[in-house]
Design a protein around this motif. Structure first.
Motif, PDB file in Angstrom:
ATOM      1  N   GLN A   1      -1.673  15.101   5.632  1.00 35.86           N
ATOM      2  CA  GLN A   1      -2.404  15.324   4.484  1.00 35.86           C
ATOM      3  C   GLN A   1      -3.072  14.139   4.169  1.00 35.86           C
ATOM      4  O   GLN A   1      -4.373  14.521   3.822  1.00 35.86           O
ATOM      5  N   MET A   2      -2.711  12.962   4.271  1.00 40.55           N
ATOM      6  CA  MET A   2      -3.563  11.894   3.874  1.00 40.55           C
ATOM      7  C   MET A   2      -4.867  11.589   4.701  1.00 40.55           C
ATOM      8  O   MET A   2      -5.869  11.481   4.367  1.00 40.55           O
TER       9      MET A   2
ATOM     10  N   TRP B   1       0.677  -1.171   0.137  1.00 46.84           N
ATOM     11  CA  TRP B   1      -0.068   0.035   0.062  1.00 46.84           C
ATOM     12  C   TRP B   1       0.913   1.235  -0.050  1.00 46.84           C
ATOM     13  O   TRP B   1       2.058   1.373   0.524  1.00 46.84           O
ATOM     14  N   ASN B   2       0.182   2.287  -0.465  1.00 50.47           N
ATOM     15  CA  ASN B   2       0.798   3.704  -0.387  1.00 50.47           C
ATOM     16  C   ASN B   2      -0.531   4.672  -0.290  1.00 50.47           C
ATOM     17  O   ASN B   2      -1.723   4.089  -0.438  1.00 50.47           O
ATOM     18  N   GLU B   3      -0.202   5.766   0.011  1.00 47.21           N
ATOM     19  CA  GLU B   3      -1.365   6.869   0.113  1.00 47.21           C
ATOM     20  C   GLU B   3      -2.357   6.739  -0.952  1.00 47.21           C
ATOM     21  O   GLU B   3      -3.707   6.643  -0.877  1.00 47.21           O
ATOM     22  N   GLU B   4      -1.719   6.666  -2.049  1.00 47.20           N
ATOM     23  CA  GLU B   4      -2.704   6.662  -3.269  1.00 47.20           C
ATOM     24  C   GLU B   4      -3.674   5.571  -3.294  1.00 47.20           C
ATOM     25  O   GLU B   4      -4.869   5.455  -3.671  1.00 47.20           O
ATOM     26  N   LYS B   5      -3.000   4.331  -3.441  1.00 46.93           N
ATOM     27  CA  LYS B   5      -4.077   3.080  -3.234  1.00 46.93           C
ATOM     28  C   LYS B   5      -4.814   3.064  -2.234  1.00 46.93           C
ATOM     29  O   LYS B   5      -6.015   2.747  -2.357  1.00 46.93           O
TER      30      LYS B   5
ATOM     31  N   LEU C   1      -6.196   5.772  -0.725  1.00 47.26           N
ATOM     32  CA  LEU C   1      -7.242   6.743  -0.816  1.00 47.26           C
ATOM     33  C   LEU C   1      -8.322   6.202  -2.158  1.00 47.26           C
ATOM     34  O   LEU C   1      -9.496   6.229  -1.901  1.00 47.26           O
ATOM     35  N   ASP C   2      -7.793   5.336  -3.125  1.00 41.86           N
ATOM     36  CA  ASP C   2      -8.522   4.872  -4.067  1.00 41.86           C
ATOM     37  C   ASP C   2      -9.459   3.544  -3.511  1.00 41.86           C
ATOM     38  O   ASP C   2     -10.621   3.736  -3.609  1.00 41.86           O
ATOM     39  N   ARG C   3      -8.785   3.059  -2.629  1.00 41.85           N
ATOM     40  CA  ARG C   3      -9.755   1.838  -1.845  1.00 41.85           C
ATOM     41  C   ARG C   3     -10.731   2.386  -1.040  1.00 41.85           C
ATOM     42  O   ARG C   3     -11.918   1.917  -1.026  1.00 41.85           O
TER      43      ARG C   3
END
Length: 187
Positions: free
Chosen positions: A57-58, A27-31, A33-35
């Protein structure tokens, strides 16, 4: 979600049998947030080595777009970030305390705290809206009192009768009166 496999195993052991786990591998922040945008989760549990601005921020994005109870474990409190983390929507912030026996109680507390905070926010929003409506009604009554020479009770009764006759709320009638009063030239 965790930065390392050992922490992931501890989290899984602490939640075993309590909930269905949905993990985001690599995982990373983008994954994440998408999930969160695609699915509804009961809570989010994160383990990070440290708290930093990117994480804050996330968390703020999550709180705005997909509010849910968040439990955050960190190995060290960098720059005394507890205040910022809580303001970013974290319901449970644990420093150097990732033990499987603590996970379930922390999740329960985080969920309860989130629900309590959410209820308070909704109540505050409703109270502010009610106050704004009350101010609008008072302004409309003031206009009717001044323009028509009515008492306060008479002005309110006029608005109430108009609202019933038109199947509208007193707030809507007050808004119309205020709009109308702004079109009338002042003496």
């Amino acid at each position: 979600m965790s930065d390392d496999n050992k922490s992931t195993q501890i989290i899984e052991a602490g939640l075993l049998g309590l909930v269905d786990l949905a993990k985001i591998e690599g995982w990373n922040e983008e994954k994440l947030l998408d999930r969160l945008a695609q699915e509804k989760f009961d809570f989010l549990m994160l383990h990070k080595v440290e708290t930093n601005q990117a994480l804050l921020q996330m968390l703020n994005v999550i709180a705005s777009n997909s509010p849910l109870p968040v439990v955050l474990f960190v190995d060290a409190d960098e720059q005394y970030m507890a205040r910022e983390v809580v303001r970013a929507g974290v319901a449970s912030y644990v420093i150097d305390g990732l033990y499987s026996s603590r996970i379930a109680p922390l999740v329960f507390v985080a969920v309860e705290r989130f629900q309590f905070s959410d209820a308070l926010q909704k109540e505050l929003k409703k109270t502010k809206a009610d106050l704004a409506d009350r101010k609008l009604i008072e302004r409309a009554k003031g206009f009717l009192m001044k323009d028509r020479g009515l008492s306060e009770d008479e002005a309110y009764n006029v608005m109430r009768k108009m609202a019933m006759a038109q199947a509208r709320s007193i707030r809507d009638i007050a808004s119309t009166i205020i709009s109308f009063s702004q079109m009338i030239p002042r003496k």
